[in-house]
Write a protein that holds these residues in place. Structure first.
Motif, short mmCIF file in Angstrom:
data_model
loop_
_atom_site.label_atom_id
_atom_site.label_comp_id
_atom_site.label_asym_id
_atom_site.label_seq_id
_atom_site.Cartn_x
_atom_site.Cartn_y
_atom_site.Cartn_z
N GLY A 276 -54.33 -29.40 -25.49
CA GLY A 276 -53.88 -28.02 -25.40
C GLY A 276 -52.47 -27.89 -25.95
N TYR A 277 -51.59 -27.24 -25.20
CA TYR A 277 -50.21 -27.03 -25.64
C TYR A 277 -49.28 -27.75 -24.68
N LYS A 278 -48.46 -28.64 -25.24
CA LYS A 278 -47.59 -29.47 -24.42
C LYS A 278 -46.14 -29.08 -24.61
N LEU A 279 -45.46 -28.78 -23.50
CA LEU A 279 -44.03 -28.50 -23.51
C LEU A 279 -43.33 -29.83 -23.24
N GLU A 280 -42.27 -30.12 -24.01
CA GLU A 280 -41.62 -31.42 -23.82
C GLU A 280 -40.17 -31.42 -24.25
N ARG A 281 -39.53 -32.55 -23.92
CA ARG A 281 -38.16 -32.86 -24.33
C ARG A 281 -37.16 -31.80 -23.87
N PHE A 282 -37.32 -31.34 -22.63
CA PHE A 282 -36.33 -30.41 -22.08
C PHE A 282 -35.07 -31.20 -21.76
N ALA A 283 -33.96 -30.80 -22.36
CA ALA A 283 -32.70 -31.50 -22.16
C ALA A 283 -31.57 -30.49 -22.06
N VAL A 284 -30.71 -30.68 -21.06
CA VAL A 284 -29.51 -29.85 -20.92
C VAL A 284 -28.34 -30.82 -20.74
N LEU A 285 -27.31 -30.64 -21.55
CA LEU A 285 -26.14 -31.51 -21.45
C LEU A 285 -25.53 -31.42 -20.06
N LYS A 286 -25.07 -32.57 -19.57
CA LYS A 286 -24.57 -32.69 -18.19
C LYS A 286 -23.56 -31.59 -17.84
N GLU A 287 -22.60 -31.35 -18.73
CA GLU A 287 -21.53 -30.39 -18.41
C GLU A 287 -22.02 -28.94 -18.36
N PHE A 288 -23.26 -28.70 -18.77
CA PHE A 288 -23.80 -27.33 -18.77
C PHE A 288 -24.89 -27.13 -17.71
N ARG A 289 -25.17 -28.14 -16.90
CA ARG A 289 -26.24 -28.00 -15.91
C ARG A 289 -25.85 -27.02 -14.81
N GLY A 290 -26.88 -26.41 -14.20
CA GLY A 290 -26.61 -25.45 -13.13
C GLY A 290 -26.31 -24.05 -13.65
N LYS A 291 -26.55 -23.81 -14.92
CA LYS A 291 -26.27 -22.49 -15.52
C LYS A 291 -27.56 -21.81 -15.97
N ARG A 292 -28.69 -22.21 -15.42
CA ARG A 292 -30.00 -21.62 -15.73
C ARG A 292 -30.45 -21.82 -17.18
N ILE A 293 -29.89 -22.81 -17.85
CA ILE A 293 -30.27 -23.10 -19.23
C ILE A 293 -31.70 -23.63 -19.27
N GLY A 294 -32.05 -24.50 -18.32
CA GLY A 294 -33.41 -25.03 -18.24
C GLY A 294 -34.42 -23.90 -18.12
N GLN A 295 -34.14 -22.94 -17.24
CA GLN A 295 -35.04 -21.80 -17.07
C GLN A 295 -35.18 -21.01 -18.36
N ALA A 296 -34.07 -20.80 -19.06
CA ALA A 296 -34.10 -20.05 -20.32
C ALA A 296 -34.92 -20.78 -21.37
N LEU A 297 -34.82 -22.12 -21.39
CA LEU A 297 -35.59 -22.92 -22.34
C LEU A 297 -37.09 -22.84 -22.04
N VAL A 298 -37.45 -22.99 -20.75
CA VAL A 298 -38.87 -22.91 -20.39
C VAL A 298 -39.43 -21.53 -20.76
N ALA A 299 -38.68 -20.49 -20.43
CA ALA A 299 -39.13 -19.12 -20.73
C ALA A 299 -39.31 -18.92 -22.23
#
Length: 141
Positions: free
Chosen positions: A67-90
């Motif tokens: 099917g469709y695979k989402l992968e390689r989600f990465a957020v630089l350490k100094e930017f974590r906790g800023k909802r970047i992961g959520q924005a990438l998934v979305a």
């Protein structure tokens, strides 16, 4: 105010920024073997997250036999906790074709909560990939 933008990668320069983020997070920080990190790049659709023009995160999706695979989600350490992961998934989910019926990913254990917010449910047994524990997660909602 910090401006967070997530864009689909269109140029070689943008792709190099994606690779730089992933190298820092996966190869340097998490000690993943580089030869495992760089695979299936050509058939993947990549995304780059930037805050005020500075690269801070990356991810990709690709069509597989399953099917469709989402992968390689990465957020630089100094930017974590800023909802970047959520924005990438979305952004990745919004980019999938409407016909994408089976959407899945292999989540590092500490990222499972993030994916569950988007309707992903853990399936099967925990497994190790590049020395890190993962769970397969499938989108149900």
């Amino acid at each position: 105010m910090e401006a967070l933008l997530v864009n689909k990668v269109k140029t070689k320069e943008e792709l190099e920024k994606v690779f730089a983020v992933r190298k820092k997070v996966f190869v340097e920080e998490q000690n993943c073997p580089p030869e495992l990190e760089w695979e299936n790049e050509e058939e993947s659709i990549h995304f780059l997250a930037e805050i005020n023009g500075e690269p801070c995160g990356a991810c990709r999706w690709r069509k597989t036999e399953a099917g469709y695979k989402l992968e390689r989600f990465a957020v630089l350490k100094e930017f974590r906790g800023k909802r970047i992961g959520q924005a990438l998934v979305a952004a990745a989910l919004a980019d999938l074709p409407e016909s994408a019926h089976y959407i899945y990913l292999n989540a590092q254990l500490d990222a499972m909560r993030l994916y569950s917010r988007f309707g992903f449910i853990a399936e099967g047994e925990q497994f190790e990939e590049a020395g890190i524990q993962h769970m397969k997660m499938v989108k149900k909602a």
